[in-house]
Design a protein around this motif. Structure first.
Motif, mmCIF file in Angstrom:
data_model
loop_
_atom_site.group_PDB
_atom_site.id
_atom_site.type_symbol
_atom_site.label_atom_id
_atom_site.label_comp_id
_atom_site.label_asym_id
_atom_site.label_seq_id
_atom_site.Cartn_x
_atom_site.Cartn_y
_atom_site.Cartn_z
ATOM 1 N N ASP A 119 4.483 6.828 0.208
ATOM 2 C CA ASP A 119 4.986 6.649 -1.159
ATOM 3 C C ASP A 119 6.152 7.583 -1.513
ATOM 4 O OD1 ASP A 119 4.768 4.991 -3.496
ATOM 5 O OD2 ASP A 119 3.969 6.714 -4.590
ATOM 6 N N ASN A 120 6.753 8.232 -0.536
ATOM 7 C CA ASN A 120 7.949 9.047 -0.767
ATOM 8 C C ASN A 120 9.174 8.248 -0.335
ATOM 9 O OD1 ASN A 120 6.938 11.618 -1.751
ATOM 10 N ND2 ASN A 120 5.916 11.722 0.237
ATOM 11 N N SER B 146 0.832 -1.195 0.000
ATOM 12 C CA SER B 146 0.000 0.000 0.000
ATOM 13 C C SER B 146 0.871 1.251 0.000
ATOM 14 C CB SER B 146 -0.908 0.006 1.233
ATOM 15 O OG SER B 146 -1.494 1.285 1.403
ATOM 16 N N THR B 147 0.454 2.253 -0.743
ATOM 17 C CA THR B 147 1.196 3.518 -0.769
ATOM 18 C C THR B 147 1.025 4.289 0.534
ATOM 19 O OG1 THR B 147 -0.673 4.626 -1.841
ATOM 20 C CG2 THR B 147 1.069 3.763 -3.281
ATOM 21 N N GLN B 148 0.165 3.825 1.428
ATOM 22 C CA GLN B 148 -0.042 4.492 2.717
ATOM 23 C C GLN B 148 0.897 3.984 3.806
ATOM 24 O OE1 GLN B 148 -2.068 7.166 2.634
ATOM 25 N NE2 GLN B 148 -2.113 6.558 0.489
ATOM 26 N N SER C 199 6.543 4.201 -5.631
ATOM 27 C CA SER C 199 5.815 3.227 -6.454
ATOM 28 C C SER C 199 6.319 3.097 -7.896
ATOM 29 C CB SER C 199 4.308 3.481 -6.414
ATOM 30 O OG SER C 199 4.003 4.811 -6.693
ATOM 31 N N ALA D 144 8.775 9.678 -5.667
ATOM 32 C CA ALA D 144 7.776 8.634 -5.446
ATOM 33 C C ALA D 144 8.421 7.245 -5.465
ATOM 34 C CB ALA D 144 6.683 8.724 -6.497
#
Length: 142
Positions: A109-110, A24-26, A129, A127
């Motif tokens: 996502d950083n 997850s990007t979170q 991802s 980013a």
């Protein structure tokens, strides 16, 4: 010496990541390896032993983790690594414990390149991802 440190830091900034499952990007997590401490290239056997020690250390901390690979863009250089749900300070301590020049840290996502043993400034790489490639199986590294 400074030129080689700068070269390594530059290569670290180009790294891509192989995962068998997209995260997850979170999530916030560190990417840590035990391979090639202090940038010294070791044999596959030596790296494998260090990798098992790192995995045991992560297990002893009771942290969620996932195996993954950090790789050069052309896939000619790869290191087995671990995505670990740990705070940045803890990740730096773990990186230092395994004599790593740097670790990566991902928040929302950083992607950040964070020095452990190197005298460099933390660097935001953008980013995370777009640097992730999903694979069915992680490649064997020799």
């Amino acid at each position: 010496m400074n030129n080689s440190v700068d070269s390594l830091w530059h290569y670290y900034q180009q790294t891509e990541f192989l995962f068998t499952q997209i995260l997850s990007t979170q999530l916030s997590f560190a990417i840590i390896t035990a391979y090639n401490p202090k940038g010294q290239v070791l044999s596959a056997c030596q790296n494998g032993l260090l990798d098992r020690k790192l995995q045991n250390e992560i297990n002893s901390l009771g942290l969620p983790y996932r195996a993954m690979i950090g790789t050069s863009q052309d896939r000619t250089y790869m290191e087995k690594s671990w995505a670990v749900a740990i705070d940045k300070a803890g990740a730096i301590r773990l990186g230092c414990l395994f004599n790593q020049n740097a670790i990566y840290y991902v928040e929302a996502d950083n992607l950040q390149l964070v020095p452990c043993l190197m005298a460099k400034e933390e660097t935001l790489l953008g980013a995370f991802s777009p640097r992730v490639n999903r694979v069915l199986e992680l490649p064997d590294i020799e």
